[in-house]
Scaffold this active site. Structure first.
Site, PDB file in Angstrom:
ATOM      1  N   HIS A 219      43.344  24.653  41.276  1.00  0.00           N
ATOM      2  CA  HIS A 219      44.500  24.947  40.422  1.00  0.00           C
ATOM      3  C   HIS A 219      45.777  24.323  40.965  1.00  0.00           C
ATOM      4  O   HIS A 219      46.644  23.942  40.186  1.00  0.00           O
ATOM      5  CB  HIS A 219      44.703  26.461  40.284  1.00  0.00           C
ATOM      6  CG  HIS A 219      43.678  27.122  39.445  1.00  0.00           C
ATOM      7  ND1 HIS A 219      43.979  28.145  38.590  1.00  0.00           N
ATOM      8  CD2 HIS A 219      42.351  26.912  39.319  1.00  0.00           C
ATOM      9  CE1 HIS A 219      42.880  28.541  37.969  1.00  0.00           C
ATOM     10  NE2 HIS A 219      41.877  27.814  38.416  1.00  0.00           N
TER      11      HIS A 219
ATOM     12  N   HIS B 145      36.468  34.166  42.385  1.00  0.00           N
ATOM     13  CA  HIS B 145      37.534  35.165  42.309  1.00  0.00           C
ATOM     14  C   HIS B 145      37.093  36.573  42.681  1.00  0.00           C
ATOM     15  O   HIS B 145      37.920  37.477  42.762  1.00  0.00           O
ATOM     16  CB  HIS B 145      38.175  35.143  40.924  1.00  0.00           C
ATOM     17  CG  HIS B 145      38.903  33.848  40.669  1.00  0.00           C
ATOM     18  ND1 HIS B 145      39.852  33.713  39.705  1.00  0.00           N
ATOM     19  CD2 HIS B 145      38.824  32.628  41.268  1.00  0.00           C
ATOM     20  CE1 HIS B 145      40.330  32.479  39.706  1.00  0.00           C
ATOM     21  NE2 HIS B 145      39.709  31.803  40.652  1.00  0.00           N
TER      22      HIS B 145
ATOM     23  N   ASP C 101      44.330  27.920  45.670  1.00  0.00           N
ATOM     24  CA  ASP C 101      44.864  28.495  44.439  1.00  0.00           C
ATOM     25  C   ASP C 101      46.014  29.448  44.750  1.00  0.00           C
ATOM     26  O   ASP C 101      46.094  30.550  44.215  1.00  0.00           O
ATOM     27  CB  ASP C 101      43.790  29.182  43.589  1.00  0.00           C
ATOM     28  CG  ASP C 101      42.849  28.188  42.922  1.00  0.00           C
ATOM     29  OD1 ASP C 101      43.160  26.976  42.933  1.00  0.00           O
ATOM     30  OD2 ASP C 101      41.814  28.614  42.408  1.00  0.00           O
TER      31      ASP C 101
END
Length: 196
Positions: A69, A178, A33
């Site tokens: 992502h 995250h 990501d």
């Protein structure tokens, strides 16, 4: 407000790279990501290019994999791959890939497996087994992987369990969650780096 949030991400990334330069790290690993989208904006590409130039000038290579992502949604060239001339090495595009970092007579094996979910999820355990085989003879080794692992994310959102992970690495550097998490009471050391 969205521009302010985007600026926060750029500032945090630049700050992390400033710390790496100040501390004269040997290399950087990034567990996916890198971009928020598989087709990042021109500004995102420019921000990364400027940072990558600084890292190259400081002699600090970066090894990375694709997260969910930044993996192209169709057959396309990953955005991170265009920066290879700046010392950026993208690993694990289609499966497990490895390279070796050498400095002062020491070697570190770096193995990458980009995000595998959806139709790719079925090959994940085979990729982990292959990564384990590659790492077995190495003294120092890092696995980069971008997957949901049970115990760190809700089970329905996970692609593997902690017991599925390779055991012959020194360090398992994971992306996808995250919040930063470290499982230091076991070998190999496991961490989710979290978001900068």
């Amino acid at each position: 407000m969205r521009d302010d949030r985007e600026n926060d991400f750029y500032e945090a990334f630049r700050e992390a790279m400033d710390i790496a330069i100040d501390r004269k790290v040997d290399f950087i690993v990034h567990s996916g990501d890198l971009f928020d989208s598989w087709s990042p904006s021109n500004r995102a590409l420019t921000e990364f290019k400027e940072t990558a130039l600084r890292m190259k000038e400081a002699g600090i290579p970066m090894y990375l994999i694709m997260g969910d992502h930044d993996r192209p949604k169709r057959t396309d060239y990953p955005a991170a791959k265009i920066f290879d001339f700046l010392g950026i090495t993208l690993l694990g595009h289609d499966g497990v890939e490895s390279c070796t970092f050498s400095k002062g007579g020491e070697e570190v094996l770096i193995v990458g497996i980009s995000n595998l979910k959806g139709s790719r999820k079925d090959q994940l355990l085979e990729e982990y087994a292959e990564a384990d085989r590659i790492a077995q003879p190495a003294r120092n080794s890092i696995l980069l992987s971008h997957q949901g692992i049970t115990g760190f994310l809700i089970d329905d959102a996970c692609e593997a369990t902690y017991d599925d992970l390779p055991k012959h690495f020194s360090y398992l550097a994971f992306g996808h969650v995250h919040d930063g998490t470290v499982k230091a009471n076991s070998y190999p050391l496991f961490s989710y780096a979290g978001s900068t």
